[in-house]
Design a protein around this motif. Structure first.
Motif, PDB file in Angstrom:
ATOM      1  N   PRO A 128     -54.187 -16.507  -7.115  1.00 44.82           N
ATOM      2  CA  PRO A 128     -53.246 -16.771  -8.219  1.00 44.82           C
ATOM      3  C   PRO A 128     -52.035 -15.846  -8.222  1.00 44.82           C
ATOM      4  O   PRO A 128     -50.918 -16.265  -8.547  1.00 44.82           O
ATOM      5  CB  PRO A 128     -54.106 -16.558  -9.475  1.00 44.82           C
ATOM      6  N   GLU A 129     -52.226 -14.574  -7.846  1.00 43.32           N
ATOM      7  CA  GLU A 129     -51.104 -13.627  -7.876  1.00 43.32           C
ATOM      8  C   GLU A 129     -50.061 -13.905  -6.799  1.00 43.32           C
ATOM      9  O   GLU A 129     -48.951 -13.370  -6.841  1.00 43.32           O
ATOM     10  CB  GLU A 129     -51.615 -12.189  -7.754  1.00 43.32           C
ATOM     11  N   ASN A 130     -50.406 -14.747  -5.819  1.00 46.73           N
ATOM     12  CA  ASN A 130     -49.461 -15.090  -4.749  1.00 46.73           C
ATOM     13  C   ASN A 130     -48.887 -16.495  -4.910  1.00 46.73           C
ATOM     14  O   ASN A 130     -48.375 -17.078  -3.970  1.00 46.73           O
ATOM     15  CB  ASN A 130     -50.150 -14.963  -3.382  1.00 46.73           C
ATOM     16  N   LYS A 131     -48.980 -17.025  -6.115  1.00 44.43           N
ATOM     17  CA  LYS A 131     -48.540 -18.396  -6.364  1.00 44.43           C
ATOM     18  C   LYS A 131     -47.070 -18.606  -6.028  1.00 44.43           C
ATOM     19  O   LYS A 131     -46.687 -19.616  -5.431  1.00 44.43           O
ATOM     20  CB  LYS A 131     -48.796 -18.767  -7.826  1.00 44.43           C
ATOM     21  N   VAL A 132     -46.225 -17.654  -6.397  1.00 48.81           N
ATOM     22  CA  VAL A 132     -44.787 -17.798  -6.135  1.00 48.81           C
ATOM     23  C   VAL A 132     -44.520 -17.871  -4.634  1.00 48.81           C
ATOM     24  O   VAL A 132     -43.711 -18.688  -4.169  1.00 48.81           O
ATOM     25  CB  VAL A 132     -43.994 -16.631  -6.767  1.00 48.81           C
ATOM     26  N   LYS A 133     -45.206 -17.046  -3.867  1.00 44.47           N
ATOM     27  CA  LYS A 133     -45.044 -17.064  -2.410  1.00 44.47           C
ATOM     28  C   LYS A 133     -45.477 -18.404  -1.837  1.00 44.47           C
ATOM     29  O   LYS A 133     -44.813 -18.959  -0.951  1.00 44.47           O
ATOM     30  CB  LYS A 133     -45.862 -15.930  -1.788  1.00 44.47           C
ATOM     31  N   LEU A 134     -46.572 -18.944  -2.344  1.00 48.10           N
ATOM     32  CA  LEU A 134     -47.053 -20.237  -1.879  1.00 48.10           C
ATOM     33  C   LEU A 134     -46.061 -21.346  -2.210  1.00 48.10           C
ATOM     34  O   LEU A 134     -45.785 -22.226  -1.388  1.00 48.10           O
ATOM     35  CB  LEU A 134     -48.408 -20.543  -2.515  1.00 48.10           C
ATOM     36  N   ILE A 135     -45.495 -21.289  -3.407  1.00 48.68           N
ATOM     37  CA  ILE A 135     -44.498 -22.276  -3.810  1.00 48.68           C
ATOM     38  C   ILE A 135     -43.322 -22.274  -2.837  1.00 48.68           C
ATOM     39  O   ILE A 135     -42.852 -23.321  -2.389  1.00 48.68           O
ATOM     40  CB  ILE A 135     -43.992 -22.006  -5.242  1.00 48.68           C
ATOM     41  N   LYS A 136     -42.842 -21.076  -2.491  1.00 54.03           N
ATOM     42  CA  LYS A 136     -41.682 -20.971  -1.600  1.00 54.03           C
ATOM     43  C   LYS A 136     -41.971 -21.549  -0.223  1.00 54.03           C
ATOM     44  O   LYS A 136     -41.089 -22.118   0.424  1.00 54.03           O
ATOM     45  CB  LYS A 136     -41.243 -19.511  -1.491  1.00 54.03           C
ATOM     46  N   ILE A 137     -43.218 -21.390   0.242  1.00 56.42           N
ATOM     47  CA  ILE A 137     -43.575 -21.956   1.546  1.00 56.42           C
ATOM     48  C   ILE A 137     -43.626 -23.475   1.479  1.00 56.42           C
ATOM     49  O   ILE A 137     -43.065 -24.177   2.330  1.00 56.42           O
ATOM     50  CB  ILE A 137     -44.930 -21.393   2.016  1.00 56.42           C
ATOM     51  N   LEU A 138     -44.265 -23.998   0.445  1.00 57.13           N
ATOM     52  CA  LEU A 138     -44.487 -25.440   0.384  1.00 57.13           C
ATOM     53  C   LEU A 138     -43.272 -26.228  -0.090  1.00 57.13           C
ATOM     54  O   LEU A 138     -43.138 -27.407   0.238  1.00 57.13           O
ATOM     55  CB  LEU A 138     -45.689 -25.726  -0.517  1.00 57.13           C
ATOM     56  N   GLN A 139     -42.386 -25.598  -0.833  1.00 57.93           N
ATOM     57  CA  GLN A 139     -41.220 -26.339  -1.305  1.00 57.93           C
ATOM     58  C   GLN A 139     -40.320 -26.771  -0.160  1.00 57.93           C
ATOM     59  O   GLN A 139     -39.573 -27.748  -0.284  1.00 57.93           O
ATOM     60  CB  GLN A 139     -40.423 -25.512  -2.306  1.00 57.93           C
ATOM     61  N   ALA A 140     -40.425 -26.092   0.971  1.00 60.27           N
ATOM     62  CA  ALA A 140     -39.618 -26.450   2.131  1.00 60.27           C
ATOM     63  C   ALA A 140     -40.019 -27.790   2.732  1.00 60.27           C
ATOM     64  O   ALA A 140     -39.302 -28.332   3.571  1.00 60.27           O
ATOM     65  CB  ALA A 140     -39.727 -25.365   3.203  1.00 60.27           C
ATOM     66  N   HIS A 141     -41.137 -28.346   2.296  1.00 57.99           N
ATOM     67  CA  HIS A 141     -41.631 -29.589   2.864  1.00 57.99           C
ATOM     68  C   HIS A 141     -41.240 -30.825   2.059  1.00 57.99           C
ATOM     69  O   HIS A 141     -41.600 -31.943   2.431  1.00 57.99           O
ATOM     70  CB  HIS A 141     -43.162 -29.527   2.991  1.00 57.99           C
ATOM     71  N   ILE A 142     -40.516 -30.633   0.964  1.00 60.54           N
ATOM     72  CA  ILE A 142     -40.144 -31.765   0.119  1.00 60.54           C
ATOM     73  C   ILE A 142     -38.655 -31.705  -0.208  1.00 60.54           C
ATOM     74  O   ILE A 142     -38.163 -30.711  -0.737  1.00 60.54           O
ATOM     75  CB  ILE A 142     -40.962 -31.776  -1.187  1.00 60.54           C
ATOM     76  N   LEU A 143     -37.958 -32.771   0.133  1.00 61.04           N
ATOM     77  CA  LEU A 143     -36.541 -32.891  -0.180  1.00 61.04           C
ATOM     78  C   LEU A 143     -36.348 -33.974  -1.239  1.00 61.04           C
ATOM     79  O   LEU A 143     -36.994 -35.020  -1.170  1.00 61.04           O
ATOM     80  CB  LEU A 143     -35.735 -33.270   1.070  1.00 61.04           C
TER      81      LEU A 143
END
Length: 209
Positions: A128-143
């Motif tokens: 849970p504490e790394n949620k922001v980092k995970l978001i930044k990685i996965l947001q690159a996959h959706i335009l």
């Protein structure tokens, strides 16, 4: 809480369309610095899926017939090689977004692509504490727009909302590599956009890096 989060996601999508307009299928050129949305709010476990077996990308979704009858999430759910991506979206509670009208362009990594992250890296991202980092990685996959593989140009750079870039390479045989991930199954039409299957997790780079 869930409805509030989905509303925030939808609002960011709408706003980002204005920034991402130049990345439509009608208008991408070599010098564009287009902008990716902060739409994605993703966290969760990686599903097991089938790993190691050779994937016949040509036959992917063959049994579905006309893929336009499926939305992005339904398409991903139809294939055992995409279970990690599905699990991440479910845990992030953004499945309603990927079922919405769009249009979106989604780069879906295979289960084997997610295996390129070490088990430690993946487990840390799921904390849970790394949620922001995970978001930044996965947001690159959706335009937040519909972009076909032929719309990308060699040396194009897509600017992300956190001021990084995703580098695009197009080889002489027209193979597209975006953020280090090769498109292995391009231009799968769905009811709310287009899906590209990729063989790695897309990564953004520092500007100038």
């Amino acid at each position: 809480m869930k409805n509030k989060m989905l509303s925030q996601v939808a609002a960011v999508v709408t706003a980002s369309l204005l920034l991402f307009g130049c990345a439509s299928s009608e208008n991408i050129d070599d010098t564009d610095n287009t902008t990716i949305s902060q739409t994605q709010t993703m966290e969760g476990d990686a599903a097991e899926g089938k790993r190691g077996a050779e994937i016949n990308y040509n036959d992917m979704f063959e049994e579905l017939g006309n893929t336009r009858q499926f939305d992005i999430l339904a398409l991903a759910n139809s294939n055992q090689n995409l279970t990690t991506f599905v699990t991440l979206t479910e845990k992030a509670e953004i499945t309603d977004v990927l079922k919405s009208n769009g249009p979106f362009t989604v780069f879906i990594p295979t289960n084997a692509a997610f295996d390129h992250l070490s088990k430690k890296e993946l487990n840390e991202l799921l904390e849970p504490e790394n949620k922001v980092k995970l978001i930044k990685i996965l947001q690159a996959h959706i335009l937040p727009n519909k972009v076909y593989a032929t719309d990308f140009r060699d040396a194009q750079r897509i600017k992300t909302s956190d001021n990084k870039v995703i580098n695009v390479e197009v080889s002489t045989d027209k193979t597209v590599t975006i953020g280090g991930a090769k498109i292995v199954k391009p231009n799968v039409e769905v009811s709310n956009g287009v899906v590209h299957i990729v063989d790695d997790v897309i990564t953004a780079s520092e500007i100038g890096g």
